[in-house]
Design a protein around this motif. Structure first.
Motif, mmCIF file in Angstrom:
data_model
loop_
_atom_site.group_PDB
_atom_site.id
_atom_site.type_symbol
_atom_site.label_atom_id
_atom_site.label_comp_id
_atom_site.label_asym_id
_atom_site.label_seq_id
_atom_site.Cartn_x
_atom_site.Cartn_y
_atom_site.Cartn_z
ATOM 1 N N LEU A 519 0.823 -1.211 0.000
ATOM 2 C CA LEU A 519 0.000 0.000 0.000
ATOM 3 C C LEU A 519 0.851 1.253 0.000
ATOM 4 O O LEU A 519 0.550 2.245 -0.677
ATOM 5 N N ALA A 520 1.963 1.207 0.779
ATOM 6 C CA ALA A 520 2.858 2.373 0.827
ATOM 7 C C ALA A 520 3.491 2.608 -0.541
ATOM 8 O O ALA A 520 3.601 3.756 -0.994
ATOM 9 N N VAL A 646 3.752 19.118 -2.617
ATOM 10 C CA VAL A 646 3.698 17.690 -2.996
ATOM 11 C C VAL A 646 5.076 17.062 -2.926
ATOM 12 O O VAL A 646 5.250 15.917 -2.495
ATOM 13 N N ALA A 647 6.109 17.777 -3.329
ATOM 14 C CA ALA A 647 7.472 17.240 -3.258
ATOM 15 C C ALA A 647 7.877 16.970 -1.823
ATOM 16 O O ALA A 647 8.500 15.946 -1.507
ATOM 17 N N GLY A 648 7.481 17.840 -0.881
ATOM 18 C CA GLY A 648 7.823 17.611 0.528
ATOM 19 C C GLY A 648 7.117 16.397 1.086
ATOM 20 O O GLY A 648 7.715 15.572 1.784
ATOM 21 N N ILE A 649 5.834 16.279 0.782
ATOM 22 C CA ILE A 649 5.072 15.112 1.278
ATOM 23 C C ILE A 649 5.647 13.827 0.711
ATOM 24 O O ILE A 649 5.745 12.803 1.393
ATOM 25 N N SER A 650 6.029 13.802 -0.570
ATOM 26 C CA SER A 650 6.586 12.614 -1.188
ATOM 27 C C SER A 650 7.856 12.173 -0.494
ATOM 28 O O SER A 650 8.075 10.979 -0.272
ATOM 29 N N GLY A 651 8.724 13.105 -0.096
ATOM 30 C CA GLY A 651 9.954 12.732 0.614
ATOM 31 C C GLY A 651 9.661 12.088 1.948
ATOM 32 O O GLY A 651 10.258 11.078 2.324
ATOM 33 N N GLN A 652 8.730 12.675 2.727
ATOM 34 C CA GLN A 652 8.376 12.096 4.030
ATOM 35 C C GLN A 652 7.760 10.700 3.856
ATOM 36 O O GLN A 652 8.054 9.779 4.619
ATOM 37 N N PHE A 653 6.902 10.530 2.841
ATOM 38 C CA PHE A 653 6.264 9.237 2.633
ATOM 39 C C PHE A 653 7.278 8.174 2.216
ATOM 40 O O PHE A 653 7.132 7.001 2.559
ATOM 41 N N ALA A 654 8.322 8.558 1.508
ATOM 42 C CA ALA A 654 9.369 7.614 1.109
ATOM 43 C C ALA A 654 10.097 7.064 2.323
ATOM 44 O O ALA A 654 10.447 5.879 2.381
#
Length: 729
Positions: A519-520, A646-654
């Motif tokens: 899911l992640a 969106v770029a910041g959220i993508s880094g945290q989610f990674a």
């Protein structure tokens, strides 16, 4: 241990040990002695049956095949001979017809070469031809009416001359008709063939005259001779006419002909039949005309009816005669039954070149086959005598063999009853002597075996009791081992069950970790797609703003064009006014220009109004475009800010996804350890189960061993009792 026993003259007791030893078996003679029964059919009868029957069948087959082959060969040869004979007979009969046609042709050629018109000489020639050929019934000339120009003179001469006048002085009245036409017909008196008489020709519409004329006119007819159908002459004689046309300067002027009596043709066929019978062929002959009527036949119809002049369809042999008559070629042979007698016959036919007559020859198949019936009977008699000699030889051989085999059977019966004493006559050098010697050797060997079995039975009895004692001791030890292994197997099963439960729980946790990681990963992919979408939206917004600016620039250009159009419209209006003024000055000659000037001014006014409307619309569009440019610039700024977020959220989610993947790997390690533990517990359980099964199998084998030992004791007792029945002293 497995024990099997059988019954019979010599039963087999089979003892099998379950500890890796090979099966052992020994023969035990049956207690009750059985007397060998005799077969229902003795050797002598079988030798005679199986020797005589095949020989008889073979002899019958050879005789049958020889008969069939000989019959086929004879019939084939007979067909060929029959075809040759009918062709020879046709040639012989055709000579008579050709002789008549040749006589008619000679008479016609004589008329054509100078005799035509010389009636007295022609009359004498006709009589001389008839006198020179006794087989001819008549000879004649027949002129066309006044063909030679002498009919009137001949009629006058015949009318004034007396009946007894010589022929050279005047023609007889019988040679002319009333008009003087020359139609003499010399014929033999049916009552006295030596007497030749004269009369007039008649029936000029018949084939002999009119048919001959038509054949002459037919370009397809190569042979101009005419052979008529058989007919009854004055209810006295049956005959056939042969005529030939007379032509002068290519013109038909009459015919010359001779008649033959069917009696002569019939006599000719009878002569041929007698000649064939003298050579051993009983044949019947049929002669058919070109139009399908019987000219002559050597046989008669039902109720002794005469077949001459009868249509072939109405004769008893009509089908065969029609087949040959209608055939293009007759060089074939037909096998068919005689329609009168029903006997099988062979039929052959040939076509006569002169007159296209058909001659058919009938021969009975029995006449051909009778030629070899005697030799076949002699061959069958010789074969029967040979078969009788073979039968006698087989009877002597069977008696000699059965005498010696009977002695062997008596010896075998004595041995089967347990009597091993006595002697056997082993004389003879053939197979029966060898059989008796083998029986003597068998009896001697059997004596030694029985003595050895008696000694061995005592030793086997003691060994069986020792085996029973050892079996009981092994049974108690195996029972104790089975109980211990059963308890250890129960404990191992509990450990295995607990390990399987823990393994299932760890499997569920590991599956949840894997699902979370999946899911992640999916979420990270969606964020990447959102970032790409925002970037694409930003570039699209910039491009849209640039296009709005271009639209604004185009609107300004349109304003400049509209200004130019407005100026042109004003100038046009002024020109129309000036044109109207000048037209007024011109008077009535300028009325047309006034109308034109008025229309030009009206168009200039409409153009001015339209340009004002377009200018107003362009101004509204410019205002809207300016507003859109401002809004798009503000929206582009917001899109850029969203791309950054969106770029910041993508880094945290990674980072979260990486942590989840690490946890999933640790769960897999724990799961593999639990699987290894569970597999080890299952192996222990399987080993204990195998050990328990082995103990159970050993207990069962021991039980069988005890049973076999028990049966062995009974078998040894039975063997001792059975062997005691043999007499060896």
């Amino acid at each position: 241990m497995d024990y099997q026993a059988g019954t019979g003259p010599a039963c087999i007791a089979k003892v099998t040990y379950g500890f890796g030893e090979s099966p052992r078996s020994f023969r035990v003679p049956a207690a009750p002695a059985m007397r060998l029964s005799r077969l229902p059919v003795g050797i002598r009868a079988r030798l005679l049956l199986f020797g005589l029957l095949p020989a008889a069948v073979l002899l019958a087959w050879i005789l049958t095949m020889n008969h069939l082959r000989t019959r086929h060969t004879l019939l084939t040869l007979g067909r060929e001979i029959l075809l040759d004979r009918v062709q020879a007979i046709a040639a012989d009969i055709d000579r008579d017809a050709l002789e008549a046609v040749t006589a008619a042709r000679t008479m016609a050629q004589a008329a054509e070469t100078g005799l035509f018109g010389r009636r007295a000489e022609s009359l004498r020639l006709t009589r001389e031809v008839l006198e020179a050929n006794p087989r001819f019934f008549a000879a004649y000339y027949g002129y066309e009416p006044d063909a030679d120009g002498g009919d009137a003179a001949a009629a006058d001469a015949a009318a004034t001359s007396p009946a007894a006048a010589p022929v050279r002085d005047a023609l007889p009245r019988e040679a002319l008709d009333q008009s003087g036409r020359f139609i003499p017909y010399w014929f033999r008196d049916p009552a006295d063939p030596a007497q030749i008489r004269l009369r007039q020709l008649s029936d000029f519409d018949g084939l002999y005259y009119d048919g001959c004329r038509r054949r002459l006119a037919d370009p397809t007819a190569t042979d101009k001779a005419m052979v008529t159908e058989p007919y009854l002459y004055d209810n006295l004689a049956l005959m056939v006419e042969h005529t030939y046309p007379i032509t002068v300067a290519g013109r038909f002027v009459g015919v010359a002909g001779v008649d033959r009596s069917l009696d002569e043709v019939f006599k000719r066929l009878q002569t041929v039949k007698q000649l064939q019978r003298a050579e051993g062929w009983n044949v019947e002959l049929f002669l058919v005309s070109q139009q399908g009527r019987l000219i002559a036949a050597t046989t008669r119809g039902p109720n002794d009816a005469d077949l001459r002049t009868l249509p072939v369809a109405d004769s008893p042999h009509g089908r065969l005669l029609q087949d040959f008559h209608r055939a293009v070629t007759t060089d074939r042979v037909v096998d068919a039954a005689d329609p009168v007698t029903g006997k099988p016959c062979i039929y052959a036919a040939a076509r006569l070149p002169t007159g296209q007559w058909t001659v058919m020859l009938q021969a009975r198949q029995s006449d051909i086959l009778d030629r070899v019936r005697g030799p076949l009977i002699m061959a069958a008699t010789a074969a029967a005598a040979g078969l009788a000699g073979v039968l006698g030889l087989l009877a002597w051989l069977a008696t000699s063999l059965t005498r010696r085999i009977s002695r062997a059977v008596e010896t075998a019966q004595r041995v089967a009853q347990g009597d091993l004493t006595g002697t056997i006559d082993v004389r003879g050098g053939d197979e029966t002597g060898q059989l008796l010697r083998n029986l003597a050797a068998m009896t001697t060997n059997l004596k030694g075996i029985v003595s050895q079995v008696k000694r061995s039975s005592i030793e086997l009895n003691a060994s069986s009791r020792q085996l029973a004692t050892a079996g009981r001791q092994q049974e108690s030890a195996i029972a104790s081992l089975g109980a211990s292994t059963s308890e250890a197997a129960v404990a191992s099963r509990q450990i295995t069950a607990t390990g399987k439960q823990l393994l299932g729980t760890m499997g569920e946790v590991a599956n949840l970790a894997v699902e979370t990681a999946d899911l992640a990963d999916a979420g990270r992919g969606d964020l990447v797609e959102v970032g790409e979408t925002m970037a694409h939206l930003e570039s699209s917004t910039t491009e849209f703003a640039s296009r709005l600016a271009a639209i604004r620039q185009r609107a300004e250009d349109i304003n400049m064009v509209i200004t130019t159009i407005t100026k042109v419209a004003d100038q046009t209006n002024l020109l129309s006014i000036n044109a109207a003024i000048e037209a007024e000055k011109a008077g009535e000659y300028g009325q047309g220009f006034i109308v034109v000037a008025r229309e030009i001014r009206r168009l200039a006014d409409q153009t001015a109004v339209a340009t004002l409307d377009i200018e107003r619309l362009i101004e509204q569009m410019q205002q809207a475009v300016n507003t859109g440019v401002v809004e798009m610039e503000r929206f582009a700024a917001e899109v850029q800010a969203g791309v950054g977020r969106v770029a910041g959220i993508s880094g945290q989610f990674a980072q979260v996804i990486d942590k989840v993947h690490g946890l999933s790997g640790r769960f897999e390690v724990v799961k593999e350890g639990m699987q290894t533990q569970a597999a080890g517990a299952e192996q222990i359980t399987e080993a204990l189960v195998t050990l328990t099964d082995g103990s159970r199998t050993a207990a069962e084998a021991l039980s069988e061993f005890k049973s076999a030992a028990h049966h062995m004791e009974h078998a040894v007792d039975g063997l001792t009792e059975t062997v005691s029945r043999f007499r060896i002293d």
